[in-house]
Design a protein around this motif. Structure first.
Motif, PDB file in Angstrom:
ATOM      1  N   VAL A 218      -3.739   5.223 -12.910  1.00  9.53           N
ATOM      2  CA  VAL A 218      -3.607   5.930 -14.361  1.00  9.53           C
ATOM      3  C   VAL A 218      -2.494   4.690 -14.978  1.00  9.53           C
ATOM      4  CG1 VAL A 218      -1.956   7.102 -16.127  1.00  9.53           C
ATOM      5  CG2 VAL A 218      -2.489   8.262 -13.909  1.00  9.53           C
ATOM      6  N   GLY A 219      -3.685   4.362 -15.668  1.00  6.29           N
ATOM      7  CA  GLY A 219      -3.169   2.947 -16.628  1.00  6.29           C
ATOM      8  C   GLY A 219      -4.395   1.536 -15.712  1.00  6.29           C
ATOM      9  N   GLY A 220      -4.989   1.041 -16.574  1.00  7.58           N
ATOM     10  CA  GLY A 220      -5.990  -0.508 -16.135  1.00  7.58           C
ATOM     11  C   GLY A 220      -5.267  -1.986 -16.613  1.00  7.58           C
ATOM     12  N   GLY A 221      -4.571  -1.798 -16.418  1.00  8.01           N
ATOM     13  CA  GLY A 221      -3.677  -3.281 -16.153  1.00  8.01           C
ATOM     14  C   GLY A 221      -3.426  -3.743 -14.987  1.00  8.01           C
ATOM     15  N   PRO A 222      -3.529  -5.008 -14.957  1.00  9.54           N
ATOM     16  CA  PRO A 222      -2.771  -5.466 -13.446  1.00  9.54           C
ATOM     17  C   PRO A 222      -3.396  -4.860 -12.198  1.00  9.54           C
ATOM     18  CG  PRO A 222      -1.486  -7.026 -15.511  1.00  9.54           C
ATOM     19  CD  PRO A 222      -2.301  -5.934 -15.645  1.00  9.54           C
ATOM     20  N   ALA A 223      -1.368  -3.847 -12.578  1.00  7.99           N
ATOM     21  CA  ALA A 223      -1.374  -3.031 -11.457  1.00  7.99           C
ATOM     22  C   ALA A 223      -2.493  -2.357 -11.360  1.00  7.99           C
ATOM     23  CB  ALA A 223      -0.020  -2.349 -11.329  1.00  7.99           C
ATOM     24  N   GLY A 224      -2.833  -1.942 -12.051  1.00  7.44           N
ATOM     25  CA  GLY A 224      -3.879  -0.452 -11.798  1.00  7.44           C
ATOM     26  C   GLY A 224      -5.450  -0.845 -11.411  1.00  7.44           C
ATOM     27  N   LEU A 225      -5.233  -2.595 -11.541  1.00 13.30           N
ATOM     28  CA  LEU A 225      -6.736  -3.240 -11.436  1.00 13.30           C
ATOM     29  C   LEU A 225      -6.496  -3.141 -10.313  1.00 13.30           C
ATOM     30  CD1 LEU A 225      -7.914  -4.502 -14.359  1.00 13.30           C
ATOM     31  CD2 LEU A 225      -8.984  -2.760 -14.003  1.00 13.30           C
ATOM     32  N   SER A 226      -5.462  -3.787  -9.288  1.00 17.34           N
ATOM     33  CA  SER A 226      -4.448  -4.550  -8.159  1.00 17.34           C
ATOM     34  C   SER A 226      -5.258  -3.492  -7.201  1.00 17.34           C
ATOM     35  CB  SER A 226      -3.607  -5.124  -8.447  1.00 17.34           C
ATOM     36  OG  SER A 226      -3.504  -5.394  -6.490  1.00 17.34           O
ATOM     37  N   ALA A 227      -4.302  -1.857  -7.760  1.00 15.76           N
ATOM     38  CA  ALA A 227      -4.205  -1.008  -6.277  1.00 15.76           C
ATOM     39  C   ALA A 227      -5.864   0.035  -6.590  1.00 15.76           C
ATOM     40  CB  ALA A 227      -3.950  -0.196  -7.464  1.00 15.76           C
ATOM     41  N   ALA A 228      -6.950  -0.416  -7.156  1.00 15.37           N
ATOM     42  CA  ALA A 228      -7.914  -0.077  -7.045  1.00 15.37           C
ATOM     43  C   ALA A 228      -8.961  -1.271  -6.257  1.00 15.37           C
ATOM     44  CB  ALA A 228      -8.813   0.078  -8.710  1.00 15.37           C
ATOM     45  N   ILE A 229      -9.182  -1.522  -6.714  1.00 10.27           N
ATOM     46  CA  ILE A 229      -9.586  -3.363  -5.432  1.00 10.27           C
ATOM     47  C   ILE A 229      -8.980  -2.589  -4.300  1.00 10.27           C
ATOM     48  CG2 ILE A 229     -10.316  -4.543  -7.262  1.00 10.27           C
ATOM     49  CD1 ILE A 229      -8.404  -6.441  -6.000  1.00 10.27           C
ATOM     50  N   ASN A 230      -7.616  -1.906  -3.983  1.00  9.68           N
ATOM     51  CA  ASN A 230      -7.166  -2.529  -2.357  1.00  9.68           C
ATOM     52  C   ASN A 230      -7.882  -1.033  -2.279  1.00  9.68           C
ATOM     53  OD1 ASN A 230      -5.958  -5.456  -1.842  1.00  9.68           O
ATOM     54  ND2 ASN A 230      -5.027  -4.605  -4.320  1.00  9.68           N
ATOM     55  N   ALA A 231      -7.916   0.006  -2.488  1.00 13.74           N
ATOM     56  CA  ALA A 231      -8.097   0.929  -2.403  1.00 13.74           C
ATOM     57  C   ALA A 231      -9.555   1.100  -2.063  1.00 13.74           C
ATOM     58  CB  ALA A 231      -7.407   2.597  -3.225  1.00 13.74           C
ATOM     59  N   ARG A 232     -10.114   0.519  -2.947  1.00 11.21           N
ATOM     60  CA  ARG A 232     -11.735  -0.153  -2.798  1.00 11.21           C
ATOM     61  C   ARG A 232     -11.941  -0.350  -1.530  1.00 11.21           C
ATOM     62  NH1 ARG A 232     -15.215   3.852  -3.513  1.00 11.21           N
ATOM     63  NH2 ARG A 232     -16.911   2.102  -3.414  1.00 11.21           N
ATOM     64  N   ALA A 233     -11.062  -1.388  -1.369  1.00 10.86           N
ATOM     65  CA  ALA A 233     -11.641  -1.548  -0.093  1.00 10.86           C
ATOM     66  C   ALA A 233     -11.026  -0.893   1.020  1.00 10.86           C
ATOM     67  CB  ALA A 233     -10.455  -3.101   0.396  1.00 10.86           C
ATOM     68  N   ARG A 234     -10.283  -0.329   1.037  1.00 12.78           N
ATOM     69  CA  ARG A 234     -10.160   1.326   2.614  1.00 12.78           C
ATOM     70  C   ARG A 234     -11.567   2.185   2.080  1.00 12.78           C
ATOM     71  NH1 ARG A 234      -7.267  -2.261   1.993  1.00 12.78           N
ATOM     72  NH2 ARG A 234      -6.060  -2.761   3.772  1.00 12.78           N
ATOM     73  N   ASN A 235     -12.495   1.933   1.186  1.00  9.54           N
ATOM     74  CA  ASN A 235     -13.375   2.684   1.366  1.00  9.54           C
ATOM     75  C   ASN A 235     -12.853   4.784   0.576  1.00  9.54           C
ATOM     76  OD1 ASN A 235     -15.960   3.130   0.746  1.00  9.54           O
ATOM     77  ND2 ASN A 235     -16.286   4.209   3.152  1.00  9.54           N
TER      78      ASN A 235
ATOM     79  N   LYS B  46       3.830 -10.179  -9.947  1.00 10.97           N
ATOM     80  CA  LYS B  46       4.416  -8.684  -9.704  1.00 10.97           C
ATOM     81  C   LYS B  46       3.798  -7.341  -9.079  1.00 10.97           C
ATOM     82  CE  LYS B  46       8.199  -5.307 -10.512  1.00 10.97           C
ATOM     83  NZ  LYS B  46       7.450  -4.266 -11.609  1.00 10.97           N
ATOM     84  N   ALA B  47       3.048  -7.026 -10.861  1.00 12.27           N
ATOM     85  CA  ALA B  47       2.394  -6.233 -11.136  1.00 12.27           C
ATOM     86  C   ALA B  47       0.706  -5.959  -9.704  1.00 12.27           C
ATOM     87  CB  ALA B  47       1.779  -5.891 -12.394  1.00 12.27           C
ATOM     88  N   ALA B  48       0.741  -7.178  -9.499  1.00  8.91           N
ATOM     89  CA  ALA B  48      -0.451  -6.954  -9.005  1.00  8.91           C
ATOM     90  C   ALA B  48      -0.548  -7.214  -7.676  1.00  8.91           C
ATOM     91  CB  ALA B  48      -0.946  -8.520  -9.203  1.00  8.91           C
ATOM     92  N   GLY B  49       0.612  -7.737  -6.881  1.00  3.82           N
ATOM     93  CA  GLY B  49       1.452  -7.341  -5.773  1.00  3.82           C
ATOM     94  C   GLY B  49       1.869  -6.117  -5.367  1.00  3.82           C
ATOM     95  N   GLU B  50       2.369  -5.604  -6.681  1.00  2.63           N
ATOM     96  CA  GLU B  50       3.210  -4.155  -6.323  1.00  2.63           C
ATOM     97  C   GLU B  50       1.869  -3.148  -6.462  1.00  2.63           C
ATOM     98  OE1 GLU B  50       7.306  -3.912  -8.056  1.00  2.63           O
ATOM     99  OE2 GLU B  50       6.042  -2.678  -9.094  1.00  2.63           O
ATOM    100  N   GLY B  51       0.868  -3.425  -7.636  1.00  2.00           N
ATOM    101  CA  GLY B  51      -0.943  -2.477  -7.253  1.00  2.00           C
ATOM    102  C   GLY B  51      -1.092  -2.680  -5.928  1.00  2.00           C
ATOM    103  N   LEU B  52      -0.970  -3.887  -5.205  1.00  2.83           N
ATOM    104  CA  LEU B  52      -1.962  -4.018  -3.691  1.00  2.83           C
ATOM    105  C   LEU B  52      -1.275  -3.224  -2.926  1.00  2.83           C
ATOM    106  CD1 LEU B  52      -3.064  -7.231  -1.522  1.00  2.83           C
ATOM    107  CD2 LEU B  52      -1.211  -5.245  -0.637  1.00  2.83           C
ATOM    108  N   VAL B  53       0.022  -3.305  -2.979  1.00  3.24           N
ATOM    109  CA  VAL B  53       1.594  -1.946  -1.646  1.00  3.24           C
ATOM    110  C   VAL B  53       0.651  -0.598  -2.228  1.00  3.24           C
ATOM    111  CG1 VAL B  53       3.208  -1.317  -1.298  1.00  3.24           C
ATOM    112  CG2 VAL B  53       2.859  -3.821  -1.546  1.00  3.24           C
ATOM    113  N   ALA B  54       0.456  -0.178  -3.299  1.00  4.32           N
ATOM    114  CA  ALA B  54       0.345   1.208  -4.158  1.00  4.32           C
ATOM    115  C   ALA B  54      -1.037   1.597  -3.251  1.00  4.32           C
ATOM    116  CB  ALA B  54       0.841   1.467  -5.354  1.00  4.32           C
ATOM    117  N   GLY B  55      -1.796   0.751  -3.620  1.00  5.85           N
ATOM    118  CA  GLY B  55      -3.449   0.880  -3.309  1.00  5.85           C
ATOM    119  C   GLY B  55      -3.385   1.495  -1.937  1.00  5.85           C
ATOM    120  N   GLN B  56      -2.949   0.787  -1.307  1.00  2.00           N
ATOM    121  CA  GLN B  56      -3.252   0.253   0.046  1.00  2.00           C
ATOM    122  C   GLN B  56      -2.284   1.728   0.816  1.00  2.00           C
ATOM    123  OE1 GLN B  56      -2.015  -3.229   2.463  1.00  2.00           O
ATOM    124  NE2 GLN B  56      -3.650  -4.111   1.660  1.00  2.00           N
TER     125      GLN B  56
END
Lengths: 295, 105
Positions: free
Chosen positions: A8-25, A263-273
């Motif tokens: 929910v949300g398409g800023g840096p955190a959301g987009l970072s979460a998305a690419i990291n979750a996509r990287a895990r298929n 910070k947003a991009a980093g947290e997005g990565l953690v949350a995505g994974q």
């Protein structure tokens, strides 16, 4: 089929979460306003993103968005109004649509301001957050639209089209607003009434209204998901981005200071994974359950 | 069928004749209502024979929506012997509805 993860949300955190979750298929749905409405998009220059000084917020966000798109993230423009926990999934209502996901990552940014006086008291008794949901109930009646989001004029036009008598309240009259809609300059707002709403008070002057549509950029996380724990006004998370609800993660500005891109991009990565791991564990336990049942 | 779809003429008969009833006011164009639909179906099945679980399409039954002051959907109203005993506005988890039903059965 539900998505694995809804962001929910398409800023840096959301987009970072998305690419990291996509990287895990994992299948990922990002629901957001147009990403060009992000406050970052208006930043002329960002100088503290590692190794990339001097970029504009717009250039960065364009690149982030493209990156997420190329990974196969599904995008949906709209505002999430509610998230409902079901047995092993979450159901999200987006305008008039519904989507389902096994995990949710909240990246809603900072909630814009406090509630207005009378807002909570008259919720469901004249106060509404969704013109397409409740508009029909106010046909031929006076309503006020408080335009706090870029798509609010459209929603106001929709209400006018239904036959509501709309007054639009905002800082200045927006372009594209139906000429038949009257406009009032925003000021100190209060929602007043007795049993139900009777007026929107703007700087002490009442505009008669039986419905007041408060159209904000985003619905605050605690209204999206009742039961979510806050800490100092922000969504409480642990180091893994986990919130107080199972399968619900949060990242970026909505979790607290500093409200910074890195910070947003980093947290997005953690949350995505972590959300991807959560989905894997859920799948494993479902497989075990079905094997047990089969025995 | 465990969830009744009521119009105005059926409403009084079904809701007033039941000791406990729960009515979901909804519409086809409302996303949150669609989301709530399976929850209501589920509750309908669970409370079959114990309470009336019903739905009212506010678009087709505007007079009922007006009579009960439904100003935001979904709104779920609980009735005991035909009198309103409570309402829940907006989507809530199933337990929020069943708690109210259980407390009044």
């Amino acid at each position: 089929m539900p998505y694995d993860i809804a962001v929910v949300g398409g800023g840096p955190a959301g987009l970072s979460a998305a690419i990291n979750a996509r990287a895990r298929n994992k299948s990922v749905l990002v629901v957001s306003n147009d990403y060009r409405e992000s406050p970052l998009y208006r930043a002329k220059q960002v100088d503290n993103y590692l190794g990339m000084p001097g970029q504009s917020g717009a250039a960065l966000l364009d690149a982030f968005y493209r990156h997420a798109e190329e990974t196969g993230t599904v995008f949906r423009t709209g505002r999430v109004l509610n998230i409902l926990p079901l047995d092993s999934t979450y159901c999200l209502s987006i305008g008039t649509e519904v989507e389902e996901a096994r995990a949710v990552i909240l990246c809603t940014g900072v909630s814009q301001g406090k509630k207005f006086p009378g807002e909570a008291a008259f919720l469901g008794r004249g106060v509404s957050y969704c013109a397409t949901c409740d508009g029909m109930l106010y046909r031929s009646r006076p309503v006020a639209v408080v335009g706090l989001a870029p798509d609010a004029p459209e929603e106001a036009n929709f209400l006018q089209g239904l036959g509501c008598r709309v007054t639009y309240v905002s800082g200045r009259r927006p372009e594209g607003l139906d000429p038949a809609i009257s406009w009032v300059k925003a000021g100190r707002l209060e929602i007043v009434g007795e049993e139900a709403v009777t007026a929107l008070r703007v700087n002490g002057t009442d505009t008669p209204a039986e419905g007041v549509f408060l159209l904000r950029h985003a619905v605050p996380p605690t209204d999206l998901l009742p039961g979510l724990t806050l800490e100092g006004g922000y969504v409480a998370v642990d180091r893994e981005g986990r919130t107080s609800l199972p399968g619900v993660f949060a990242a970026g500005d909505c979790t607290g200071l500093p409200l910074q891109l890195a910070k947003a991009a980093g947290e997005g990565l953690v949350a995505g994974q972590r959300a991807a791991e959560y989905v894997d564990q859920l799948s494993d336990s479902e497989k075990i359950d079905s094997i047990k049942k089969g025995e | 069928m465990s969830v009744l779809h009521l119009n105005e003429s059926e409403f009084n008969e079904k809701v007033n004749s039941s000791p406990v009833a729960m009515v979901d006011f909804w519409a086809t164009w409302c996303g949150p209502c669609k989301m709530l639909a399976p929850v209501i179906e589920d509750i309908g099945a669970k409370y079959d024979g114990k309470a009336v679980v019903a739905k009212v399409d506010v678009d087709e039954n505007q007079a009922l929506a007006a009579k009960y002051g439904v100003m935001s959907i979904p709104t779920v109203i609980f009735f005991k012997d035909g009198k309103e005993i409570g309402r829940k506005v907006g989507v809530q988890p199933a337990s929020a509805y069943t708690q109210t039903l259980d407390a009044n059965l």
